[in-house]
Design a protein around this motif. Sequence first.
Motif, PDB file in Angstrom:
ATOM      1  N   ASP A  70      -1.180 -35.845  12.146  1.00 43.87           N
ATOM      2  CA  ASP A  70      -1.113 -34.653  12.996  1.00 43.87           C
ATOM      3  C   ASP A  70      -1.990 -33.513  12.478  1.00 43.87           C
ATOM      4  O   ASP A  70      -1.869 -32.374  12.941  1.00 43.87           O
ATOM      5  CB  ASP A  70       0.325 -34.177  13.178  1.00 43.87           C
ATOM      6  N   VAL A  71      -2.866 -33.821  11.507  1.00 43.47           N
ATOM      7  CA  VAL A  71      -3.872 -32.830  11.105  1.00 43.47           C
ATOM      8  C   VAL A  71      -5.107 -33.558  10.576  1.00 43.47           C
ATOM      9  O   VAL A  71      -5.017 -34.412   9.705  1.00 43.47           O
ATOM     10  CB  VAL A  71      -3.319 -31.846  10.042  1.00 43.47           C
ATOM     11  N   ASP A  72      -6.242 -33.262  11.165  1.00 47.24           N
ATOM     12  CA  ASP A  72      -7.556 -33.721  10.680  1.00 47.24           C
ATOM     13  C   ASP A  72      -8.621 -32.958  11.461  1.00 47.24           C
ATOM     14  O   ASP A  72      -8.309 -32.102  12.302  1.00 47.24           O
ATOM     15  CB  ASP A  72      -7.703 -35.241  10.799  1.00 47.24           C
ATOM     16  N   ILE A  76      -8.200 -30.315  14.665  1.00 48.92           N
ATOM     17  CA  ILE A  76      -8.584 -28.907  14.498  1.00 48.92           C
ATOM     18  C   ILE A  76      -9.607 -28.495  15.556  1.00 48.92           C
ATOM     19  O   ILE A  76      -9.477 -27.440  16.194  1.00 48.92           O
ATOM     20  CB  ILE A  76      -9.133 -28.665  13.073  1.00 48.92           C
ATOM     21  N   ASN A  77     -10.609 -29.321  15.776  1.00 52.70           N
ATOM     22  CA  ASN A  77     -11.643 -29.009  16.766  1.00 52.70           C
ATOM     23  C   ASN A  77     -11.086 -28.976  18.186  1.00 52.70           C
ATOM     24  O   ASN A  77     -11.428 -28.094  18.983  1.00 52.70           O
ATOM     25  CB  ASN A  77     -12.781 -30.030  16.676  1.00 52.70           C
ATOM     26  N   LYS A  78     -10.208 -29.949  18.505  1.00 50.41           N
ATOM     27  CA  LYS A  78      -9.629 -30.001  19.858  1.00 50.41           C
ATOM     28  C   LYS A  78      -8.695 -28.816  20.085  1.00 50.41           C
ATOM     29  O   LYS A  78      -8.657 -28.244  21.183  1.00 50.41           O
ATOM     30  CB  LYS A  78      -8.869 -31.318  20.034  1.00 50.41           C
ATOM     31  N   ILE A  84      -5.108 -23.474  21.261  1.00 51.39           N
ATOM     32  CA  ILE A  84      -3.705 -23.585  20.836  1.00 51.39           C
ATOM     33  C   ILE A  84      -3.702 -23.987  19.365  1.00 51.39           C
ATOM     34  O   ILE A  84      -4.746 -24.338  18.801  1.00 51.39           O
ATOM     35  CB  ILE A  84      -2.907 -24.622  21.674  1.00 51.39           C
ATOM     36  N   SER A  85      -2.537 -23.946  18.737  1.00 53.30           N
ATOM     37  CA  SER A  85      -2.457 -24.327  17.323  1.00 53.30           C
ATOM     38  C   SER A  85      -2.549 -25.840  17.178  1.00 53.30           C
ATOM     39  O   SER A  85      -2.298 -26.597  18.129  1.00 53.30           O
ATOM     40  CB  SER A  85      -1.138 -23.835  16.722  1.00 53.30           C
ATOM     41  N   GLU A  86      -2.898 -26.259  15.972  1.00 54.36           N
ATOM     42  CA  GLU A  86      -2.959 -27.702  15.687  1.00 54.36           C
ATOM     43  C   GLU A  86      -1.611 -28.366  15.919  1.00 54.36           C
ATOM     44  O   GLU A  86      -1.535 -29.486  16.430  1.00 54.36           O
ATOM     45  CB  GLU A  86      -3.418 -27.944  14.244  1.00 54.36           C
ATOM     46  N   GLY A 192      -9.133 -24.116  10.105  1.00 51.42           N
ATOM     47  CA  GLY A 192      -7.944 -24.707  10.713  1.00 51.42           C
ATOM     48  C   GLY A 192      -6.720 -24.576   9.830  1.00 51.42           C
ATOM     49  O   GLY A 192      -6.701 -23.833   8.850  1.00 51.42           O
ATOM     50  N   VAL A 193      -5.679 -25.321  10.181  1.00 50.56           N
ATOM     51  CA  VAL A 193      -4.423 -25.275   9.434  1.00 50.56           C
ATOM     52  C   VAL A 193      -4.659 -25.732   7.996  1.00 50.56           C
ATOM     53  O   VAL A 193      -5.383 -26.700   7.756  1.00 50.56           O
ATOM     54  CB  VAL A 193      -3.338 -26.128  10.139  1.00 50.56           C
ATOM     55  N   ASN A 194      -4.089 -25.018   7.021  1.00 48.91           N
ATOM     56  CA  ASN A 194      -4.308 -25.384   5.618  1.00 48.91           C
ATOM     57  C   ASN A 194      -3.137 -24.922   4.767  1.00 48.91           C
ATOM     58  O   ASN A 194      -2.294 -24.138   5.208  1.00 48.91           O
ATOM     59  CB  ASN A 194      -5.624 -24.789   5.111  1.00 48.91           C
ATOM     60  N   TRP A 195      -3.105 -25.439   3.529  1.00 45.18           N
ATOM     61  CA  TRP A 195      -1.997 -25.156   2.625  1.00 45.18           C
ATOM     62  C   TRP A 195      -2.529 -24.858   1.220  1.00 45.18           C
ATOM     63  O   TRP A 195      -3.620 -25.297   0.849  1.00 45.18           O
ATOM     64  CB  TRP A 195      -1.055 -26.358   2.552  1.00 45.18           C
ATOM     65  N   LYS A 196      -1.708 -24.158   0.470  1.00 43.83           N
ATOM     66  CA  LYS A 196      -2.041 -23.856  -0.922  1.00 43.83           C
ATOM     67  C   LYS A 196      -1.695 -25.063  -1.782  1.00 43.83           C
ATOM     68  O   LYS A 196      -0.669 -25.718  -1.579  1.00 43.83           O
ATOM     69  CB  LYS A 196      -1.247 -22.630  -1.385  1.00 43.83           C
TER      70      LYS A 196
END
Length: 441
Positions: A70-72, A76-78, A84-86, A192-196
């Motif tokens: 559900d994330v790649d 992110i591009n779509k 809308i959000s990922e 795009g969506v990311n994490w620490k």
Amino acid sequence: MIENILSLYDSYSEKNTPINEKFVKIYCCGPTVYNHVHIGNLRPLITFDILVKFLLATGHKVKYVSNITDVDDKIINKAREEKISEKQLSKKYEKHYFDLAKKLNVRKMDSVPKVMENIDGIIKYVEKLVKKNKGYISEDGDAYFDINTVKKIYGKLSKQNINELLKGVRKENKSDKHSPLDFVLWKKTDVGVNWKSPWNKHGRPGWHTECAYFVNKYFGNNGSTIHGGGIDLKFPHHENENAQNYALTGKQMSKNWMHVGHVMVNNEKMSKSLNNFVLGIDILKKYEPNVIRWFFLQTQYENPINYSEANMELAKTEITKLFRTLNSFIFQIYLKGTKFKKSKTKLSNEFIKILNNDLNFPQAITLIYEETKILTILLKNKKYSEIIKTINQIIAQLEIFGIVYELDLKKYEKDLKNWKVSLEKQDFKQADKIREKLYNI
């Protein structure tokens, strides 16, 4: 060939291997949910569903896990395109995927892990690899897997030679990569969506690592009994999954690697350049689920299969003819005073023997056709109870394939009574007319 134990073709050993465990652990790589799934995604979904149903029917306990990416980059591009959000995008297409699976009579998986819900676990998994010096952090802050640490086994699943692979890899600007074949465990990015993570403030998991982590999470160091998906995943995805698992545990990720063949479209491989992707939702608008599943049974699962309107129409004709044959015998014994009752029936020994031989779908279909021919002999000899037993056995076998046969006799009682009366009155013209109507239901 072992006839009383399921034996599957193993891509690693390149031979049929017995599945000896009573508790079978299965992992199938699921879709990346950035769009509607296409027909190529449906084939492993249906194939593994049949595998699970067959294992359960033959007394096995099964744990079936299939992930959702559900994330790649594609998601992110779509998501950016749709503004809308990922998470919103992936949830949307995940729902479409499982709605489709339900319509296709796919049994629910036992677990469906998603990347976004497992970030902490994936980070810890990458940390283990880095601490064991199987992974390293680049100057840019990316975490890479070090292929050189698993030279002993790398390439054995996909039958690739490391030196040959290196020749085919373009030289990259990243001078701090130990090898051009090293792949990303954790990607440093703020797009795009990311994490620490311990290595950077913004990043996300590498694709190959999510599945490696999920197998470890659900099945432990011993891995799965069966691991697979589409043939296109064998390299690099499955090879890289297996490399990580071996680096951590010293063991292969799975005892059996099961790969499902390509789906061609009009004898051509699906590709963006040809614009010939056939979406699952579009197929379901044209054909019933039973037809779609019957189509996939025409070819051994490892081999390519060709999707075309002609082949789909042929599948429709065949499954319709099969159902009408079953209907006709049920109607005929009804005329003789014997009502058909659907009951749970054990699979025939011959059917089990055939599927135990690497899920031989085409041969199993041949057996079902042979069983329908036996019905004619049984009717001639007035063995009506045997007809009921044989039909129930055919229905049970179709259910393993996820094919649903239903006949509500109450809907046709009036026609059946009129047919019987017409025969008694020797009004054969009217009887033939009613029979033709019933046989074409």
